[in-house]
Design an enzyme around this catalytic site. Structure first.
Site, PDB file in Angstrom:
ATOM      1  N   HIS A 182     -11.453  -3.036  48.119  1.00  0.00           N
ATOM      2  CA  HIS A 182     -12.628  -3.509  49.124  1.00  0.00           C
ATOM      3  C   HIS A 182     -12.194  -4.348  50.150  1.00  0.00           C
ATOM      4  O   HIS A 182     -13.053  -4.188  51.135  1.00  0.00           O
ATOM      5  CB  HIS A 182     -13.625  -3.835  48.024  1.00  0.00           C
ATOM      6  CG  HIS A 182     -14.451  -2.849  47.159  1.00  0.00           C
ATOM      7  ND1 HIS A 182     -14.046  -2.351  46.397  1.00  0.00           N
ATOM      8  CD2 HIS A 182     -15.685  -2.332  47.685  1.00  0.00           C
ATOM      9  CE1 HIS A 182     -15.042  -1.449  45.852  1.00  0.00           C
ATOM     10  NE2 HIS A 182     -15.913  -1.368  47.015  1.00  0.00           N
ATOM     11  N   HIS A 234     -26.020   0.418  44.758  1.00  0.00           N
ATOM     12  CA  HIS A 234     -24.487   1.079  44.611  1.00  0.00           C
ATOM     13  C   HIS A 234     -24.666   2.432  43.909  1.00  0.00           C
ATOM     14  O   HIS A 234     -23.528   2.788  43.185  1.00  0.00           O
ATOM     15  CB  HIS A 234     -23.383   0.024  44.311  1.00  0.00           C
ATOM     16  CG  HIS A 234     -23.418  -1.062  45.276  1.00  0.00           C
ATOM     17  ND1 HIS A 234     -22.650  -1.087  46.381  1.00  0.00           N
ATOM     18  CD2 HIS A 234     -23.789  -2.439  45.096  1.00  0.00           C
ATOM     19  CE1 HIS A 234     -22.807  -2.168  46.903  1.00  0.00           C
ATOM     20  NE2 HIS A 234     -23.490  -3.028  46.374  1.00  0.00           N
ATOM     21  N   ASP A 239     -21.491   0.367  51.448  1.00  0.00           N
ATOM     22  CA  ASP A 239     -21.083  -1.099  51.245  1.00  0.00           C
ATOM     23  C   ASP A 239     -21.291  -1.917  52.283  1.00  0.00           C
ATOM     24  O   ASP A 239     -20.801  -1.357  53.569  1.00  0.00           O
ATOM     25  CB  ASP A 239     -19.837  -0.994  50.515  1.00  0.00           C
ATOM     26  CG  ASP A 239     -19.600  -0.670  49.098  1.00  0.00           C
ATOM     27  OD1 ASP A 239     -20.653  -0.253  48.698  1.00  0.00           O
ATOM     28  OD2 ASP A 239     -18.504  -0.610  48.613  1.00  0.00           O
ATOM     29  N   HIS A 283     -21.035  -7.349  49.935  1.00  0.00           N
ATOM     30  CA  HIS A 283     -20.738  -6.896  48.602  1.00  0.00           C
ATOM     31  C   HIS A 283     -19.569  -7.501  47.856  1.00  0.00           C
ATOM     32  O   HIS A 283     -19.366  -7.848  46.556  1.00  0.00           O
ATOM     33  CB  HIS A 283     -20.486  -5.273  48.834  1.00  0.00           C
ATOM     34  CG  HIS A 283     -20.185  -4.589  47.269  1.00  0.00           C
ATOM     35  ND1 HIS A 283     -20.966  -5.074  46.047  1.00  0.00           N
ATOM     36  CD2 HIS A 283     -19.370  -3.478  47.044  1.00  0.00           C
ATOM     37  CE1 HIS A 283     -20.510  -4.369  45.329  1.00  0.00           C
ATOM     38  NE2 HIS A 283     -19.613  -3.345  45.590  1.00  0.00           N
ATOM     39  N   TRP A 340     -22.666   2.574  37.731  1.00  0.00           N
ATOM     40  CA  TRP A 340     -21.584   1.634  37.530  1.00  0.00           C
ATOM     41  C   TRP A 340     -22.376   0.894  36.393  1.00  0.00           C
ATOM     42  O   TRP A 340     -23.257   0.462  36.290  1.00  0.00           O
ATOM     43  CB  TRP A 340     -21.493   0.689  38.716  1.00  0.00           C
ATOM     44  CG  TRP A 340     -20.177  -0.095  38.589  1.00  0.00           C
ATOM     45  CD1 TRP A 340     -19.930  -1.370  38.071  1.00  0.00           C
ATOM     46  CD2 TRP A 340     -18.822   0.655  38.924  1.00  0.00           C
ATOM     47  NE1 TRP A 340     -18.450  -1.526  38.191  1.00  0.00           N
ATOM     48  CE2 TRP A 340     -18.045  -0.412  38.523  1.00  0.00           C
ATOM     49  CE3 TRP A 340     -18.489   1.746  39.414  1.00  0.00           C
ATOM     50  CZ2 TRP A 340     -16.450  -0.355  38.861  1.00  0.00           C
ATOM     51  CZ3 TRP A 340     -17.125   2.128  39.486  1.00  0.00           C
ATOM     52  CH2 TRP A 340     -15.984   0.942  39.142  1.00  0.00           C
ATOM     53  N   HIS A 394     -23.879   5.842  48.972  1.00  0.00           N
ATOM     54  CA  HIS A 394     -24.334   4.491  49.482  1.00  0.00           C
ATOM     55  C   HIS A 394     -23.230   4.050  50.266  1.00  0.00           C
ATOM     56  O   HIS A 394     -22.361   4.536  50.357  1.00  0.00           O
ATOM     57  CB  HIS A 394     -24.722   3.655  48.182  1.00  0.00           C
ATOM     58  CG  HIS A 394     -23.351   3.387  47.430  1.00  0.00           C
ATOM     59  ND1 HIS A 394     -23.091   4.010  46.636  1.00  0.00           N
ATOM     60  CD2 HIS A 394     -22.737   2.321  47.519  1.00  0.00           C
ATOM     61  CE1 HIS A 394     -22.035   3.754  45.859  1.00  0.00           C
ATOM     62  NE2 HIS A 394     -21.839   2.552  46.593  1.00  0.00           N
TER      63      HIS A 394
END
Length: 204
Positions: free
Chosen positions: A156, A47, A53, A57, A17, A51
């Site tokens: 999210h 991340h 979360d 997060h 990212w 992976h």
């Protein structure tokens, strides 16, 4: 029946990212240097690659990755092929009729090529907010995707706020849609907002 490994391998300088730490892997001890053993050191964002979360997060002071209910990551799951080239939308998610307690992995065009050593692609296929809300309302316990993120902040929150476990960066290129047994275990890193994991599927 053999298990399918759906883990994206961690390797030096792989895609990450943009505002996260890259992967650095090096030998700190080596037979080549006259040491009695090889010893490697790694640094990376939690991340990166495949992976899981944790709520922390996106939730301030939320539970860390050691508190995740591992039952959400172990058991029957469904791999669903998404055809929309831009988003995982309610139009494609609603017809699959998600059930309470179900684990769903989405295979999109992200998996049509090996993205791990390509430049970061901001146009990756992601889960949109209405579809995430629908999955939450239907009682799904785990959602998996095939790029570095499931989507934006609202997506999210629609999942993590309701204790839906999120797996990101799965390697689903060779996986056919259908029913499987999922085994996915994140590293138990105290205080972490996510953790690398090894993910496997067994056809049912």
């Amino acid at each position: 029946m053999n298990y399918l490994d759906i883990t994206t391998p961690i390797s030096g300088e792989m895609v990450h990212w943009p505002d996260n730490a890259p992967v650095h892997l090096r030998l700190t001890r080596s037979f080549a240097y006259g040491d009695p053993a090889n010893v490697s050191e790694i640094s990376m964002s939690v991340h990166t690659a495949t992976h899981v979360d944790a709520p922390r997060h996106f939730i301030k002071d939320g539970p860390d990755v050691t508190t995740l209910d591992l039952n959400t990551l172990l058991g029957p799951c469904r791999v669903v092929r998404i055809h929309d080239p831009r988003l995982i939308t309610l139009a494609e998610v609603e017809p699959i009729d998600p059930q309470p307690g179900q684990r769903i992995l989405f295979r999109t065009r992200n998996s049509d090529a090996d993205w791990t050593h390509q430049p970061f692609n901001p146009d990756f296929v992601k889960l949109d907010f209405p579809a995430a809300q629908f999955l939450q309302q239907r009682g799904v316990v785990c959602v998996g995707v095939d790029y570095l993120s499931v989507g934006g902040a609202y997506t999210h929150h629609a999942l993590l706020d309701y204790n839906i476990t999120v797996i990101e960066a799965l390697a689903l290129g060779d996986v056919e849609p259908g029913d499987y047994e999922l085994l996915c275990l994140p590293l138990a890193i105290v205080g972490a907002d996510g953790a690398p994991c090894r993910a496997l599927l067994r056809p049912l």
